[in-house]
Design an enzyme around this catalytic site. Structure first.
Site, PDB file in Angstrom:
ATOM      1  N   TYR A  98       0.849  -1.197   0.000  1.00 11.17           N
ATOM      2  CA  TYR A  98       0.000   0.000   0.000  1.00 11.17           C
ATOM      3  C   TYR A  98       0.889   1.253   0.000  1.00 11.17           C
ATOM      4  CZ  TYR A  98      -3.883  -3.114   1.383  1.00 11.17           C
ATOM      5  OH  TYR A  98      -4.821  -4.129   1.450  1.00 11.17           O
ATOM      6  N   GLN A 158      -8.352 -13.271   4.065  1.00 12.29           N
ATOM      7  CA  GLN A 158      -8.907 -11.940   3.790  1.00 12.29           C
ATOM      8  C   GLN A 158      -9.438 -11.930   2.353  1.00 12.29           C
ATOM      9  OE1 GLN A 158      -7.327  -7.392   3.386  1.00 12.29           O
ATOM     10  NE2 GLN A 158      -6.476  -8.519   5.092  1.00 12.29           N
ATOM     11  N   TYR A 187     -12.742  -7.811   3.053  1.00 11.99           N
ATOM     12  CA  TYR A 187     -12.346  -6.458   2.637  1.00 11.99           C
ATOM     13  C   TYR A 187     -13.350  -5.859   1.651  1.00 11.99           C
ATOM     14  CZ  TYR A 187      -9.955  -8.075  -1.775  1.00 11.99           C
ATOM     15  OH  TYR A 187      -9.634  -8.585  -2.998  1.00 11.99           O
ATOM     16  N   GLY A 237     -12.176   0.699   4.574  1.00  4.01           N
ATOM     17  CA  GLY A 237     -11.160   1.640   4.078  1.00  4.01           C
ATOM     18  C   GLY A 237     -11.484   3.045   4.577  1.00  4.01           C
ATOM     19  N   GLN A 247     -15.096   9.080   9.347  1.00  2.00           N
ATOM     20  CA  GLN A 247     -15.446   7.789   8.740  1.00  2.00           C
ATOM     21  C   GLN A 247     -15.239   6.631   9.718  1.00  2.00           C
ATOM     22  OE1 GLN A 247     -13.226   7.556   5.049  1.00  2.00           O
ATOM     23  NE2 GLN A 247     -14.679   8.853   3.945  1.00  2.00           N
TER      24      GLN A 247
END
Ligand SMILES: NC(=O)c1ccc[n+]([C@@H]2O[C@H](COP(=O)([O-])OP(=O)(O)OC[C@H]3O[C@@H](n4cnc5c(N)ncnc54)[C@H](OP(=O)(O)O)[C@@H]3O)[C@@H](O)[C@H]2O)c1
Length: 318
Positions: A58, A175, A203, A277, A283
């Protein structure tokens, strides 16, 4: 209220909502101010999120580096999951690599960036068809014996690939991608995981933001969503309208659509954790609120029906 759950056979005790940090990848999500991400990660801990997911890939290390900074001084209060697979170089080259030698090297680099001497969960980011799984498993076992990782698992493996991997080592978690518009793993991966008590961290549970209720279908995107057919044309308008249709039910629970969707996602008996995310403190606060929402069976199927796609000959599944 302690909302932590046990992540299947890994034995890790985690919050069922996990902070997802792929958003620290300028290439896919555009650049955002580092301070905002740090504030969001620290706020996460304050609102009861103790589980953090990242990957060396990432932002080519950026996500791990920022997470390491944000969580400094809180190591004993958080559970950190990261991943390896993309062998990457400063000049931008990268290729898949789950070889033993690379995993040992990648783990050291992740530990340095995350400013820690152990990883709670180390995940193979995807399947590498040219490395024997026994070699991968042996390296992961060695890291575990050395105390550098507490448990290991996989991501993006099929049920058959996970079954094969488990012949060579205790791959304790998976995942996969899963959300209420994308439920394909219910057919084989999730039943296998339930039978084997594999920890399941799903995810993209908000379908990259589509399941938040914030879109009308008229929006355009400059990040990875610009090439996603679910965010274009009539399909986008239809999906946005279906999500907006969940608002009355959310209001009956005094919760947001995000909280309703995440609470429903976590009701599948094989799903332990939803990785959301996150870009801002607001959030993660919103997502954390899902841990308090309880839906009835009837309400669960109301949500599923609203988001139902037709299968095969068009018979409704729920
Ligand atoms: N293993 C893998 O291969 C893999 C692949 C993908 C993701 N992941 C992990 O899973 C995490 C989540 O997946 P994802 O990022 O693809 O999808 P997601 O969680 O379904 O969607 C993330 C997007 O949802 C929006 N969002 C989140 N919370 C919100 C809220 N409360 N209100 C309004 N909007 C909200 C944000 O959109 P805006 O950008 O519009 O703010 C955010 O970028 C990643 O961060 C990563 O850790 C793993």
């Amino acid at each position: 209220m302690d909302t932590r759950i046990t992540l299947g056979r890994s034995g890790l005790s985690v919050s069922p909502i996990c902070y997802g940090s792929w958003q620290l990848s300028p290439r896919f999500w555009g650049a955002g101010p580092e301070e905002e991400f740090i504030a969001a990660m620290r706020r996460a801990v304050e609102v009861g999120i103790t589980f953090f997911d990242t990957a060396d890939a990432y932002g080519d290390g950026l996500s791990e580096t920022v997470m390491g900074k944000a969580l400094q001084g809180m190591r004993d209060r958080v559970v950190i999951a990261t991943k390896a697979y993309h062998h990457f170089f400063p000049d931008g080259r990268r290729y898949p690599d789950l070889s033993g030698a690379y995993l040992i090297e990648a783990c050291e680099a992740s530990l340095r960036r995350l400013r820690t001497d152990y990883l709670d969960l180390y995940q193979c980011h995807a399947f590498d068809p040219i490395t024997p799984l026994e070699e991968t498993a042996a390296a992961l076992e060695r890291l575990k014996e050395q105390g550098k990782i507490r448990a290991y698992g996989v991501s993006n493996f099929s049920a058959a690939q996970l079954r094969l991997a488990r012949q060579y080592g205790d791959f304790a978690t998976i995942q996969p991608d899963y959300d209420l518009l994308n439920t394909h793993i219910e057919a084989d991966l999730l039943p296998y995981c339930r039978a084997e008590n594999i920890g399941v961290l799903v995810y993209s549970p908000l379908h990259r933001g589509l399941l938040t209720g914030k879109y009308t279908g008229a929006e355009t995107f400059s990040d990875l969503r610009k090439n996603n057919p679910d965010f274009q044309g009539e399909r986008f308008t239809d999906l946005a309208a279906r999500v907006a249709g969940l608002r009355p039910l959310a209001e009956r629970h005094s919760c947001s659509i995000v909280q309703l969707v995440l609470a429903a996602t976590l009701m599948h008996t094989a799903v332990h954790v939803a990785i959301v995310g996150i870009k801002t403190a607001e959030q993660i606060e919103d997502a954390a609120g899902a841990m308090r929402v309880m839906l009835s069976r009837e309400e669960y199927y109301t949500v599923r029906r609203a988001l139902q796609q037709t299968y095969g000959m068009g018979f409704p599944f729920v």
